[in-house]
Design an enzyme around this catalytic site. Structure first.
Site, PDB file in Angstrom:
ATOM      1  N   ALA A 294      52.836 -37.016  -9.706  1.00 54.87           N
ATOM      2  CA  ALA A 294      52.873 -38.653  -9.350  1.00 54.87           C
ATOM      3  C   ALA A 294      51.584 -38.928 -10.191  1.00 54.87           C
ATOM      4  O   ALA A 294      51.679 -39.996 -10.751  1.00 54.87           O
ATOM      5  CB  ALA A 294      52.882 -38.815  -7.941  1.00 54.87           C
ATOM      6  N   GLU A 298      50.866 -38.241 -17.758  1.00 55.01           N
ATOM      7  CA  GLU A 298      51.356 -37.390 -18.821  1.00 55.01           C
ATOM      8  C   GLU A 298      51.418 -38.290 -20.164  1.00 55.01           C
ATOM      9  O   GLU A 298      50.989 -37.809 -21.036  1.00 55.01           O
ATOM     10  CB  GLU A 298      52.750 -37.009 -18.529  1.00 55.01           C
ATOM     11  CG  GLU A 298      52.869 -36.112 -17.263  1.00 55.01           C
ATOM     12  CD  GLU A 298      52.817 -36.750 -16.268  1.00 55.01           C
ATOM     13  OE1 GLU A 298      53.338 -37.953 -16.193  1.00 55.01           O
ATOM     14  OE2 GLU A 298      53.299 -36.201 -15.037  1.00 55.01           O
ATOM     15  N   ASP A 340      30.108 -61.757 -47.581  1.00 53.19           N
ATOM     16  CA  ASP A 340      29.514 -62.115 -48.915  1.00 53.19           C
ATOM     17  C   ASP A 340      30.478 -63.622 -49.366  1.00 53.19           C
ATOM     18  O   ASP A 340      31.377 -63.914 -48.494  1.00 53.19           O
ATOM     19  CB  ASP A 340      29.710 -61.564 -50.046  1.00 53.19           C
ATOM     20  CG  ASP A 340      31.168 -60.609 -50.277  1.00 53.19           C
ATOM     21  OD1 ASP A 340      32.038 -61.190 -49.640  1.00 53.19           O
ATOM     22  OD2 ASP A 340      31.177 -59.683 -50.936  1.00 53.19           O
ATOM     23  N   ASP A 763      60.133 -44.477 -17.201  1.00 54.02           N
ATOM     24  CA  ASP A 763      58.900 -45.502 -17.606  1.00 54.02           C
ATOM     25  C   ASP A 763      58.494 -45.147 -18.938  1.00 54.02           C
ATOM     26  O   ASP A 763      57.602 -46.244 -19.313  1.00 54.02           O
ATOM     27  CB  ASP A 763      57.661 -44.639 -16.783  1.00 54.02           C
ATOM     28  CG  ASP A 763      57.596 -45.382 -15.820  1.00 54.02           C
ATOM     29  OD1 ASP A 763      58.231 -46.641 -15.290  1.00 54.02           O
ATOM     30  OD2 ASP A 763      56.495 -45.382 -14.785  1.00 54.02           O
TER      31      ASP A 763
HETATM   32  P1  ATP Z   1      28.799 -62.785 -53.645  1.00 54.33           P
HETATM   33  O1  ATP Z   1      27.691 -61.935 -53.263  1.00 54.33           O
HETATM   34  O2  ATP Z   1      28.970 -63.828 -52.509  1.00 54.33           O
HETATM   35  O3  ATP Z   1      29.960 -62.228 -53.912  1.00 54.33           O
HETATM   36  P2  ATP Z   1      28.017 -63.295 -56.091  1.00 54.33           P
HETATM   37  O4  ATP Z   1      29.086 -63.201 -57.006  1.00 54.33           O
HETATM   38  O5  ATP Z   1      27.030 -64.639 -56.565  1.00 54.33           O
HETATM   39  O6  ATP Z   1      28.030 -63.772 -54.836  1.00 54.33           O
HETATM   40  P3  ATP Z   1      26.793 -61.177 -57.162  1.00 54.33           P
HETATM   41  O7  ATP Z   1      27.843 -60.626 -57.785  1.00 54.33           O
HETATM   42  O8  ATP Z   1      25.549 -60.074 -56.666  1.00 54.33           O
HETATM   43  O9  ATP Z   1      26.918 -62.373 -56.307  1.00 54.33           O
HETATM   44  O10 ATP Z   1      26.113 -61.866 -58.370  1.00 54.33           O
HETATM   45  C1  ATP Z   1      24.681 -62.468 -58.243  1.00 54.33           C
HETATM   46  C2  ATP Z   1      24.523 -63.328 -59.360  1.00 54.33           C
HETATM   47  O11 ATP Z   1      24.514 -62.807 -60.553  1.00 54.33           O
HETATM   48  C3  ATP Z   1      25.367 -64.591 -59.448  1.00 54.33           C
HETATM   49  O12 ATP Z   1      25.177 -65.520 -58.534  1.00 54.33           O
HETATM   50  C4  ATP Z   1      25.255 -65.135 -60.732  1.00 54.33           C
HETATM   51  O13 ATP Z   1      24.258 -65.890 -61.071  1.00 54.33           O
HETATM   52  C5  ATP Z   1      24.941 -63.589 -61.576  1.00 54.33           C
HETATM   53  N1  ATP Z   1      26.316 -63.228 -62.224  1.00 54.33           N
HETATM   54  C6  ATP Z   1      27.411 -62.885 -61.519  1.00 54.33           C
HETATM   55  N2  ATP Z   1      28.095 -62.502 -62.236  1.00 54.33           N
HETATM   56  C7  ATP Z   1      27.800 -62.203 -63.775  1.00 54.33           C
HETATM   57  C8  ATP Z   1      28.026 -61.904 -65.070  1.00 54.33           C
HETATM   58  N3  ATP Z   1      29.370 -61.609 -65.131  1.00 54.33           N
HETATM   59  N4  ATP Z   1      27.451 -62.060 -65.931  1.00 54.33           N
HETATM   60  C9  ATP Z   1      26.039 -62.431 -65.641  1.00 54.33           C
HETATM   61  N5  ATP Z   1      25.610 -63.077 -64.465  1.00 54.33           N
HETATM   62  C10 ATP Z   1      26.389 -62.857 -63.446  1.00 54.33           C
END
Ligand code: ATP
Length: 951
Positions: A294, A298, A340, A763
């Site tokens: 009882a 199980e 993020d 059950d």
């Molecule tokens: P999260 O962290 O919220 O995703 P995010 O995309 O801004 O935001 P990261 O990807 O770390 O974060 O990018 C940091 C920064 O780098 C951006 O805010 C932007 O200014 C720059 N960045 C993002 N993508 C590119 C890219 N493809 N080429 C050049 N600079 C970039």
């Protein structure tokens, strides 16, 4: 190309592939710079088979099956059966063994179903590879890779086959899965002739199962599937075991404790009963076995495993793939979500809305990736790149320092879409809106090298060959990235066609333009260039171009500001979190003002003065000050992914259960450290997905909150069926206690076989139904459960044993007496002879079953009224109840079961007495819940008024 498909790859080529010059790699593997033709790839797939590692079989199924009959409880039951035979009660012995077998088979089936469910989930996570086929970049399933395929590698990719590099840009690979070496190794395309290197050490080979830690490259596949180095050692790496979750461990402990307790109680009562005058050893033994059976829960453990697996399946339907069962329960305890911004809180559908040159702002109209829908306006007048050289230069640089591609609408996708980074795609669209001919520009200015984007640097650069104004062929670098970071590298600013030195005033002007855009939630990037004409900037080898060499003495060209609207469902999800006392902390790589604006818009930030800590601030803060800051409203902006780890650690030290999102390679440590690491399914790298516990298939913040809700529901459901299972144990034990205390003068109202019929028959199915309950309304109105709180809390045990258990015991014993009363008791002795005694025990049995029907409805809600959720909303539960009732009718009305289960058919009057108890039990519990709801409300009111007073 026929040779390679038909003859298969020459073993010699495979062995010496690292020694060959790049051109010969192409020719020996019968492929081309444009990759394989699709038809050839299909032929090779047939010849070589799919690129998969054959799974090493785990424990054979038969072992898994047998292990259900060899644990402590099972052994006890085997021994119980033997004692039954020794005591000359073969029927009992067989019955106990039967129980053990049914229980074992049931457990195995539950485990098997749970395993299948998790396996199905694994299949939902296919891995992809980027290849060139017919000259076009494509994303294909990794299992379709064949020798000769040209694969493209980028930071965070998991490499899916063994391949020889033919291009590299600062490529570094993490080969720890293969070599155990934890730091990333540099990879280059050059031939290697050193004989002393082990295969995995060859710098121009990349291997299946390893990851790209940094940089990018292009490689040609020479081995797939079981022919890869990884395939060869697969047996060693595949023995990953699913670790048991804390809940499963707790349940194992509980089941063990309860079993030991049950056996002790059994032994104690056995001794007590044989010490009674007129003791009957056989009866005492039956009694002891009854107590043991009882009390032992199980079915609890396998049902919990299945319930977790069902939760995982439900979460998958809501876009959250869980990789470990244990993550389900941790989710329910989450107190902080660190998220993020880009793509998770926002849509990651970028549209450039503004451009800014040092002497003029521009508006860009239109939304989305269709460049036909929009134009560039200066002072409300359309303007093209041809009319403004500075504008042209800005857009040429932005679209050449760019890896994205715009994909025209198709029948399947009626809108323009992008391949690559949406930030970059948005720039291409803006450039086209200005009238720029992108293919022509790319042809005129071929790219020589790329210094890929890194979240740490927050920028990327490309180096191109270009004709200067004097028609000389020279090199130029285009740079784009976070404005302040790029501006810090600039010595000049393009302004009205001239390059002026950066002055403090110009700098302030640029920053204030940037801040203006950021305050309205726009994401801003700066674009710059540098002529590479000095001696030092013209190294002999392209690989000598490093960010340090290129990214300095830049000329600032302008700003590109783009809108990335919040996802529509996020605000409601944030609100839900606030309600349930889950805090959200934004940790973004983006600029503080942009982050704050978005955070405010979706409700993450409410106060007037949130703290905005940047990566640089973080470096300067000591742990104590960081923890203090974490107590307030805070946003982390411009942080590098590796800094997330520090925030997570600090929060965990403060006692929080932390969920963290991430998508890049450098997010992996934080994802691993977090209680729940959340990777992005669409934009996340393979490395992040591997490190995470949960993967969001839609990259959406709201899906995390949904998963938390499901996590809470799963845990609640487990509590619900624990209540359900334990409460019948009490009513199963009560008849034996009555028997003992009446010194045998009241015949045993419930037999052992009847207990077994309930525990393992009637059950079971409703209990599984409770595991399938949907999240209760208001489940997100409570603070998270503490991780330290045991599943079987005192409250739960009191509810199960003393409320439901007592009610059910009193009702079932009353049913026993009711039948006796119908047949003359107290005038005639209690259930004396065969049929009446059988009918009486059948009454007890059926009464418990009917009560369980009521209790199963009661157990569906914690505080809410069952009437509010409706009686017909859980199909599995209804099926369970139907099965339960059919089983009891079979035991009662099918004669072959009568002897074994000591049952007899009941008549209408008896059924009338029994049926009434289900609604009574439901209504009594409704009263209890209403009382508790009132209690809660009063407590809330008290709390609110004391809070107001303290304000
Ligand atoms: P999260 O962290 O919220 O995703 P995010 O995309 O801004 O935001 P990261 O990807 O770390 O974060 O990018 C940091 C920064 O780098 C951006 O805010 C932007 O200014 C720059 N960045 C993002 N993508 C590119 C890219 N493809 N080429 C050049 N600079 C970039």
């Amino acid at each position: 190309m026929e040779t390679l498909t038909t003859q298969k790859i020459n073993r010699e080529t495979e062995k010496t592939i690292h020694q060959l010059p790049v051109n010969q790699v192409y020719s020996d593997l019968e492929t081309a710079i444009s990759g394989l033709p699709k038809t050839e790839a299909a032929l090779r797939l047939k010849a070589y088979g799919s690129n998969t590692i054959q799974e090493v079989k785990g424990k054979p199924l038969i072992w898994k099956f047998l292990s259900n009959f060899t644990h402590l409880m099972a052994i006890l039951l085997w021994i119980g059966g033997i004692i039954g035979f020794i005591a000359q009660l073969p029927q009992l012995g067989i019955a106990i063994w039967l129980v053990n077998i049914i229980n074992g088979v049931f457990s195995f089936m539950q485990e098997f179903r749970a395993e299948k469910a998790t396996e199905a989930l694994r299949k939902m996570l296919p891995s992809y590879a980027r290849v060139l086929r017919d000259g076009e970049e494509q994303r294909i399933l990794a299992e379709e890779l064949v020798p000769g395929d040209v694969i493209l590698l980028a930071e965070g990719d998991r490499i899916s086959a063994d391949a020889r590099l033919v291009e590299d840009a600062d490529l570094r690979c993490d080969q720890s899965t293969l070599t155990g070496e934890s730091h990333a190794v540099k990879k280059t395309k050059d031939p290697v002739l050193r004989p002393d290197l082990a295969r995995a050490e060859e710098p121009n080979l990349v291997f299946a199962g390893t990851n790209v830690a940094a940089g990018s490259g292009k490689a040609i596949v020479f081995a797939t599937g079981m022919s890869t180095e990884f395939g060869k050692i697969a047996g060693m790496t595949q023995s990953q075991k699913e670790v048991q979750s804390p809940l499963q461990k707790e349940l194992k402990r509980v089941t063990r404790t309860v079993s030991v307790m049950a056996v002790s109680i059994g032994v104690f009562f056995f001794i007590a009963s044989i010490l009674l005058p007129n003791a009957n050893v056989a009866e005492s033994f039956i009694f002891a076995m009854g107590m043991i059976i009882a009390f032992v829960p199980e079915g609890l453990l396998p049902t919990v495993t299945l319930s977790l697996a069902m939760g995982v399946q439900r979460m998958a339907k809501r876009n959250a793939l869980i990789k470990r069962l244990s993550a389900v329960e941790t989710l329910g305890c989450t107190t902080i979500i660190c998220t993020d911004k880009t793509g998770t809180l926002t849509q990651n559908e970028m549209t450039v809305s503004d451009l800014w040159l040092a002497n003029q702002p521009f508006k860009v109209t239109g939304v989305g990736y269709d460049s036909a829908q929009g134009e560039i306006l200066a002072d409300n007048h359309p303007v093209t790149q041809a009319q403004n050289q500075d504008l042209r230069q800005l857009l040429v640089a932005a679209s050449l320092c760019n890896n994205a591609r715009l994909i025209p609408p198709t029948d399947d996708a009626p809108r323009w879409t992008v391949l690559g980074d949406p930030t970059e795609a948005a720039m291409l669209v803006a450039a086209q809106k200005s009238g720029l001919d992108l293919p022509k520009e790319a042809l005129l200015t071929p790219r020589l090298r790329e210094l890929p984007f890194e979240a740490r640097r927050k920028r990327m650069s490309t180096i191109h060959q270009i004709k200067d104004p004097d028609s000389q062929t020279v090199r130029i670098a285009y740079v784009k990235g976070a404005p302040k970071e790029v501006l810090d590298l600039c010595t000049h600013v393009r302004r009205g066609g001239q390059d002026a030195p950066v002055t403090e005033a110009l700098r302030t002007e640029i920053i204030s333009a940037n801040d203006g855009y950021a305050r309205s939630g726009l994401r801003v990037l700066a674009v710059a260039l540098r002529w590479l004409t000095e001696e030092a900037t013209l190294p002999a080898s392209m690989s000598a171009y490093t960010p340090e060499l290129v990214e300095q003495n830049l000329t600032f060209l302008g700003l590109v500001a783009m809108a990335d609207p919040p996802r529509p469902e996020v605000a409601a999800a944030v609100e839900k979190c606030h309600h349930s006392s889950i805090r959200i902390i934004m940790i973004t790589g983006d600029y503080g003002l942009t982050a704050e604006s978005i955070a405010r818009r979706i409700g993450i930030i409410g106060g007037d003065h949130p703290r905005i800590l940047t990566g640089i601030d973080l470096e300067e803060l000591d742990d104590a000050t960081l923890k203090e800051a974490l107590g307030d409203e805070v946003i982390f902006a411009r942080v590098a992914p590796e800094q997330k780890l520090r925030v997570v650690t600090a929060l965990q030290e403060m006692g929080h259960v932390v969920a963290v999102t991430g998508d890049g390679v450098n997010d992996a440590p934080a994802l691993k450290k977090a209680d729940i690491g959340v990777a992005m399914g669409i934009s996340g790298t393979d490395v992040a997905k591997e490190a995470a516990d949960m993967i969001l298939t839609d990259d959406n913040f709201a899906s995390i909150v949904n998963a938390v809700e499901e996590g809470r529901a799963v845990y609640n459901n487990i509590r619900k069926f624990a209540v359900y299972i334990f409460n019948s144990n009490m009513s199963e034990a009560a008849p034996f206690i009555l028997f003992l205390f009446s010194r045998g003068s009241i015949p045993l109202p419930l037999t052992i076989m009847q207990i077994l019929a309930m525990d393992l028959g009637t059950d079971m199915v409703p209990a599984i139904g409770l595991g399938a309950e949907l999240p209760e309304a208001g489940i997100m109105d409570h603070p998270p459960r503490s991780q330290k709180e045991p599943l079987l809390s005192r409250q739960l045990l009191l509810l199960a044993f003393f409320w439901y258990g007592m009610l059910e015991s009193v009702i079932s014993i009353s049913a026993y007496f009711f039948l006796n009363w119908q047949y003359g008791w107290p005038g005639v002795p209690l259930a004396d002879s065969g049929t009446i005694y059988r009918m009486a025990t059948t009454m007890t049995l059926t009464a418990i079953v009917i009560c369980q029907v009521g209790v199963v409805f009661n157990a569906r809600t914690h505080r809410a009224s069952v009437f509010s959720i409706g009686f017909f909303t859980n199909r599995l539960l209804l099926i369970g109840i139907a099965v339960e009732l059919i089983l009891i009718c079979i035991l009662m009305y099918v004669p072959i079961f009568h002897d074994l289960f000591n049952t007899a058919p009941l008549g209408l009057s008896q059924w009338a007495y029994l049926i009434i108890w289900a609604p009574v039990i439901i209504l009594l519990d409704e009263l209890r819940k209403a009382f508790l709801r009132g209690w809660d409300k009063r407590a809330d009111r008290k709390k609110n008024s004391s809070e107001e007073v303290s304000k």
